[in-house]
Design a protein around this motif. Structure first.
Motif, mmCIF file in Angstrom:
data_model
loop_
_atom_site.group_PDB
_atom_site.id
_atom_site.type_symbol
_atom_site.label_atom_id
_atom_site.label_comp_id
_atom_site.label_asym_id
_atom_site.label_seq_id
_atom_site.Cartn_x
_atom_site.Cartn_y
_atom_site.Cartn_z
ATOM 1 N N UNK A 139 -142.499 -57.720 94.316
ATOM 2 C CA UNK A 139 -142.034 -59.063 93.959
ATOM 3 C C UNK A 139 -141.658 -59.786 95.254
ATOM 4 N N UNK A 140 -142.380 -60.857 95.545
ATOM 5 C CA UNK A 140 -142.119 -61.598 96.792
ATOM 6 C C UNK A 140 -140.832 -62.402 96.695
ATOM 7 N N UNK A 141 -140.240 -62.643 97.837
ATOM 8 C CA UNK A 141 -139.025 -63.458 97.900
ATOM 9 C C UNK A 141 -139.320 -64.881 97.440
ATOM 10 N N UNK A 142 -138.291 -65.566 96.942
ATOM 11 C CA UNK A 142 -138.508 -66.939 96.476
ATOM 12 C C UNK A 142 -138.860 -67.894 97.610
ATOM 13 N N UNK A 143 -139.797 -68.804 97.318
ATOM 14 C CA UNK A 143 -140.107 -69.887 98.257
ATOM 15 C C UNK A 143 -139.190 -71.067 97.944
ATOM 16 N N UNK A 144 -139.467 -72.177 98.606
ATOM 17 C CA UNK A 144 -138.634 -73.370 98.421
ATOM 18 C C UNK A 144 -138.541 -73.745 96.936
ATOM 19 N N UNK A 155 -134.898 -65.576 92.920
ATOM 20 C CA UNK A 155 -135.235 -64.248 92.417
ATOM 21 C C UNK A 155 -134.114 -63.805 91.487
ATOM 22 N N UNK A 156 -134.514 -63.237 90.342
ATOM 23 C CA UNK A 156 -133.550 -62.790 89.337
ATOM 24 C C UNK A 156 -133.657 -61.278 89.184
ATOM 25 N N UNK A 157 -132.514 -60.600 89.226
ATOM 26 C CA UNK A 157 -132.478 -59.187 88.854
ATOM 27 C C UNK A 157 -132.371 -59.182 87.335
ATOM 28 N N UNK A 158 -133.452 -58.787 86.676
ATOM 29 C CA UNK A 158 -133.511 -58.905 85.216
ATOM 30 C C UNK A 158 -132.612 -57.836 84.577
ATOM 31 N N UNK A 206 -137.251 -57.028 88.671
ATOM 32 C CA UNK A 206 -136.983 -58.271 89.411
ATOM 33 C C UNK A 206 -138.071 -59.280 89.087
ATOM 34 N N UNK A 207 -137.719 -60.557 89.164
ATOM 35 C CA UNK A 207 -138.707 -61.614 88.936
ATOM 36 C C UNK A 207 -138.405 -62.788 89.844
ATOM 37 N N UNK A 208 -139.444 -63.359 90.434
ATOM 38 C CA UNK A 208 -139.278 -64.598 91.196
ATOM 39 C C UNK A 208 -139.839 -65.744 90.365
#
Ligand SMILES: [Zn+2]
Ligand SMILES: [Zn+2]
Length: 368
Positions: free
Chosen positions: A24-29, A33-36, A144-146
């Motif tokens: 899961x890539x880090x969030x862009x602008x 990112x959410x720990x589900x 995890x989800x971005x």
């Protein structure tokens, strides 16, 4: 930095779901990112794996989740790491004509972001480095989800995470169909076709609105039993009771004020429309196959002034409705504890989908 996460994927048509470790890539602008914490297993997830909703694999499933913000992309200033959020599978841009006219459930950005984030790209890769799609622009059946910032709604963290998760699809879609789309009036009569996760919530939405008569129609006695616990005053099993339209006509003295179709079949949509009185409203909530059609005799349309409408995501205004639904729960008016009839670990995802097919749960939820 990105993170590894166990996630539930649709790889092959009509095959069981698979659990894989993905990147899961880090969030862009503008993303987070959410720990589900928990993700409900919805009929729409199943519909992706069997082609009812035609989306190309490989696809990270899940669109009904809640969790904790663990990383913020550049420019996200109204959320903080540690905030509890419910995922909305509609990102409401706030700028398109539908958002501006107060119908964010029809947002043009959301309509484009079905397999990716709103910018058209994915944040998920498998162990071989191949890109994975995000189901419903979310894909949150993983650790995890971005997501885009507009796909998460901050909530009060005191609500159990599995209860919060299901607000994001089944509860919003069902309760919203009754309260937002149809605007059910107190003392009215309602009929609900299909008593699955969404149907049960439509039933409790009608109950919250003060309907005096709520008739549940389903071919599974187990689901009709759930329906009574969620507020149905009458039940019809077409397998043993015969034609539901005639039964509804008799029970309501000439037709229901509102009918809700929560299955997605032309035949039951036709029955729902047939069940409402003159001037009544039939609401289609169920998502059908793209090839499904429905036909009506044209002659009576002007004489009866019936309304037939769809309901997208319970006509949700997520930032208003999610907290409102959770307040109804805290006030004892919305049943969430009774909805979550089973929880599963991510490794048990296959069994969670089997149980969905078998119809044993009001709602099954994967807890991470
Ligand atoms: Zn759903
Ligand atoms: Zn919009």
């Amino acid at each position: 930095m990105g993170r590894q996460a166990k996630a539930v994927l649709y790889r092959e048509l009509n095959k069981p779901v698979v659990v894989e470790t993905i990147q899961v890539e880090s969030p862009k602008r503008g993303e987070v990112m959410v720990e589900i914490g928990a993700c409900g297993v919805c009929h729409s997830d199943l519909s992706a794996t069997n082609g009812t909703i035609p989306l190309p694999p490989p696809l990270v499933l899940g669109h009904e989740a809640a969790g904790t913000i663990c990383e913020l992309g550049e420019g996200v200033s109204d959320l903080a790491v540690g905030d509890t959020v419910v995922v909305s599978w509609i990102p409401t841009c706030g700028k398109c004509r539908y958002c501006v006219m107060g119908k964010p459930q029809l947002c043009d950005v959301a309509a484009k972001a079905t397999l990716t984030l709103p910018d058209g790209t994915s944040r998920y890769k498998d162990s071989k480095g191949n890109t994975l799609h995000h189901f419903a622009g979310t894909g949150v059946m993983g650790e995890y989800a971005t997501l885009h910032r507009d796909n998460v709604i901050k909530i009060d963290p005191s609500v159990g995470i599995d209860k919060a998760a299901i607000v994001g699809c089944a509860v919003m879609t069902g309760v919203g169909a009754a309260l937002n789309t149809a605007k059910v009036e107190p003392g009215s009569s309602c009929v609900v076709f299909g008593a699955g996760g969404v149907g049960l919530n439509t039933i409790q939405g009608c109950a919250i609105a003060g309907a005096k008569q709520i008739i549940a129609v389903d071919k599974a006695d187990k689901k009709l039993e759930f329906a009574r616990n969620f507020g149905a005053t009458h039940t019809i099993n077409p397998s043993s009771d015969g034609d539901p339209v005639g039964k509804v006509m008799a029970l309501t003295g000439g037709g229901a004020d509102y009918a809700f179709e929560c299955i997605g079949l032309g035949a039951t949509i036709q029955q729902a429309f047939g069940c409402v009185r003159k001037g009544g409203t039939a609401v289609v909530v169920g998502v059908s196959k793209p090839t499904e059609t429905v036909t009506f005799g044209a002659f009576l349309l002007p004489f009866q002034e019936k309304v037939l409408t769809g309901s997208m995501y319970g006509s949700a205004r997520p930032s208003i409705d999610f907290p409102r639904l959770l307040d109804l729960y805290k006030g004892g008016r919305l049943k969430l504890d009774e909805l979550v009839t089973a929880t599963y670990s991510v490794d048990e995802a296959g069994r969670a989908f089997d149980d969905l097919v078998a119809g044993v749960n009001a709602r099954g939820v994967i807890v991470f």
